[in-house]
Write a protein that holds these residues in place. Structure first.
Motif, PDB file in Angstrom:
ATOM      1  N   THR A   1       0.829  -1.202   0.000  1.00  0.00           N
ATOM      2  CA  THR A   1       0.000   0.000   0.000  1.00  0.00           C
ATOM      3  C   THR A   1       0.866   1.255   0.000  1.00  0.00           C
ATOM      4  O   THR A   1       0.599   2.214  -0.740  1.00  0.00           O
TER       5      THR A   1
ATOM      6  N   ASP B   1      -5.123  -1.523  -5.531  1.00  0.00           N
ATOM      7  CA  ASP B   1      -4.567  -2.036  -4.284  1.00  0.00           C
ATOM      8  C   ASP B   1      -5.489  -3.114  -3.709  1.00  0.00           C
ATOM      9  O   ASP B   1      -6.566  -2.811  -3.217  1.00  0.00           O
ATOM     10  N   GLU B   2      -5.055  -4.340  -3.778  1.00  0.00           N
ATOM     11  CA  GLU B   2      -5.804  -5.490  -3.273  1.00  0.00           C
ATOM     12  C   GLU B   2      -7.284  -5.423  -3.650  1.00  0.00           C
ATOM     13  O   GLU B   2      -8.153  -5.381  -2.785  1.00  0.00           O
TER      14      GLU B   2
ATOM     15  N   GLU C   1      -6.990   0.769  -1.229  1.00  0.00           N
ATOM     16  CA  GLU C   1      -7.342  -0.457  -0.508  1.00  0.00           C
ATOM     17  C   GLU C   1      -8.833  -0.464  -0.130  1.00  0.00           C
ATOM     18  O   GLU C   1      -9.508  -1.471  -0.295  1.00  0.00           O
TER      19      GLU C   1
END
Ligand SMILES: Nc1ncnc2c1ncn2[C@@H]1O[C@H](COP(=O)(O)OP(=O)(O)O)[C@@H](O)[C@H]1O
Ligand SMILES: [Mg+2]
Lengths: 255, 281
Positions: free
Chosen positions: A41, A157-158, A81
């Protein structure tokens, strides 16, 4: 297309990123793999210009994210995220707002909105309040906002974290579909995700790159899992010949 | 998907670079529009407006009644001198505006506390700060929205002098001056509120810090009452009720306007620095 050069980032005394460099090739999906707390991140927040590096830099299509920040940021679509939704806005109003914010002219907004709603399967949801959506749909809206200005670079991000297996599958399909000829950097701590949708993998552990390789160049029979576990379990991932050595060792076991 | 529509979308979506000044204003207005619409979907804004107007009504009618009683008393006593000195502005509008200003000390923090703190908490801050938008434009957008909200509220409180105009004979110029004063005051408060919201991700901390600062502006001249040092002069200059009081009593002096404008400029500058520092920490 994206060039990350010697990024270092410290939060006070904690050094979260300890000299990360890698390249994401134009038009390819790069899997940015690492265990929790590895610094994924942090790295992505620097790539997208959200925060500065302590040292090192990032070039987006040749533009320095710090020196030519506005120009460089224009080229990026970013899904943090947690999808950055205004929970009391309707989906369409939210996407219109993001489109305007990212510089689309008034006349281009309608078409862009229609397009992302379709691509992300949100046509039915366009009048819903963002805060009332399920996690899977929130993620779709998150992808739609990253995509709305048709950026050449996507940073995700993820994107599948916290979703159920069916939603994970849908989101992966969606990423695959919308990648097109964009350059995509996608972080994850889930191995199969990388082998399924990425062309290149960068593995980081504890703030350092332990492997940067095209997936097709991994020796036949090598499972990414072994590479990964091997890489992150090395006592001193920073020393000598990392990537090749890792690969040879793991590859040898399969020969 | 068929190739043709996609191509069309690509071409349309390409960013056409506006002139820099126009795009700056455009980004600020985009943000202001979204923020202002946001105020009216949350209950807080309606509660604040209702409290402000209901309390205003309460003050207004009480003072009006008191004025009437005094008027009747002196009429009965047949005292033309005092009667001539009785004045609707002095007896009703001035105290009303002073009271409303105090109410704003409490209500403004409730309006502005969300502005930055909430974005940080929910993560939309990442969207804002990674968009191709300058921090100054973000601050300007949020400021415009909050200021417009306040001015709408002050505008609605214009009903009170309107009632006086319909049924009495007040000095309209003096009332206007007072309302301009409270408009400046509320917009300055808003700028301070944005600043306190920008330094934290906790709305309560933002609100309480803002409340503290606004209250401080009210009482800052107290230490000056003892002596006449230069420091005392400075404190007296910073004191908000002095400047506001002048305008409420009908005197529009550039010094008072400069005072409010400086409060706004300093607060917004600090806000911009604070937003930027989150980026450069
Ligand atoms: N804002 C912050 N302040 C202090 N430490 C942080 C902050 N954000 C992340 N860290 C630390 O930096 C390290 C890397 O975090 P992060 O980049 O979020 O990793 P990942 O995304 O790979 O899980 C972790 O040890 C985390 O605790
Ligand atoms: Mg993370």
């Amino acid at each position: 297309m994206i060039e990350v050069k010697n990024l270092v980032k410290s939060y006070g005394n904690v050094v979260a990123v300890k000299g990360i460099s890698f390249k994401a090739d134009e038009g390819a999906i790069l899997g940015f793999l690492g265990p929790n707390g590895a610094g994924k991140t942090t790295t992505m927040r620097i790539i997208t210009g959200f925060m500065p590096a302590t040292s090192g830099t990032v070039l987006i299509d040749g533009l320095d994210i710090f020196k030519n920040s506005l120009e460089a940021r224009r080229k990026i679509g970013y899904l943090p995220e947690n999808p950055p939704l205004y929970t009391d806005m309707r989906v369409d109003a939210y996407l219109r707002f993001v489109a305007r914010l990212r510089g689309l002219g008034r006349s281009a907004v309608d078409e862009a909105l229609e397009h992302v709603l379709k691509v992300c399967g949100l046509e039915e949801m366009s009048h819903r309040i963002c805060g009332h959506l399920s996690k899977g749909y929130r993620q779709r809206v998150g992808l739609a906002q990253a995509l709305i200005h048709n950026p050449p670079v996507l940073v995700l991000d993820e994107p599948t974290i916290g979703l159920d297996p069916r939603q994970i599958h849908e989101i992966r399909e969606l990423i695959h579909k919308l990648a097109g000829h964009r350059t995509v950097v996608l972080s994850t701590h889930i191995l199969p995700e990388v082998s399924q949708i990425c062309q290149k993998v960068v593995i980081i552990a504890d703030g350092r790159v332990v492997l940067e390789e095209q997936l097709e160049k991994l020796p036949a029979g090598t499972s990414l899992e072994e590479v990964f576990l091997h890489a992150i379990s090395k006592e001193h991932p920073e020393d000598a010949g990392r990537a090749e050595e890792t690969l040879e060792e793991v590859g040898a076991g399969h020969a | 998907m068929p190739a043709a529509p996609r191509k069309r979308w690509r071409r349309l979506a390409r960013v056409t670079p506006d002139s820099v000044a126009a795009s700056k204003m455009r980004n600020a207005i985009t943000i202001a529009g979204k923020e202002l619409a946001g105020y009216f979907v949350q209950p807080v804004a309606y509660v604040v407006m209702s409290v402000f107007l209901l309390l205003g009504g309460f003050f207004f009618f009480n003072m009006l009644r008191y004025f009437e009683v005094v008027l009747q008393m002196y009429t009965a006593m047949q005292n033309p001198e005092v009667l001539a000195r009785l004045n609707l502005n002095h007896a009703v509008i001035e105290p009303l505006l002073h009271n409303l200003a105090i109410v704003l000390v409490i209500l403004v923090p409730a309006i502005t506390m969300r502005s930055f703190a909430e974005e940080k908490r929910t993560g939309t801050y990442e969207l804002l700060l990674t968009a191709p938008v300058r921090t100054g434009e973000i601050v300007a957008g949020k400021f415009i929205a909050a200021a417009v909200f306040m001015l709408i509220m002050i505008g609605l409180a214009g009903i009170f002098p309107l009632i006086l105009v319909m049924f009495g004979n007040p000095e309209i110029g003096v009332m206007m001056s007072g309302y301009i004063g409270i408009a400046f005051l509320s917009v300055s408060f808003v700028a301070i509120g944005l600043f306190t919201s920008s330094i934290t991700q906790n709305q309560i901390i933002a609100a309480i810090t803002c409340f503290g600062l606004l209250l401080l502006l009210y009482v800052i001249s107290w230490p000056a009452e003892a002596g006449g040092s230069q420091f005392g002069d400075l404190l007296r200059y910073l004191s908000l009720p002095d400047h506001f009081g002048q305008m409420v009593s009908g005197i529009i002096d550039t010094r008072d306007i400069v005072y409010f404008l400086s409060v706004i400029v300093v607060a917004l500058f600090l806000t911009q620095r604070s937003v930027e520092s989150v980026r450069w920490r």
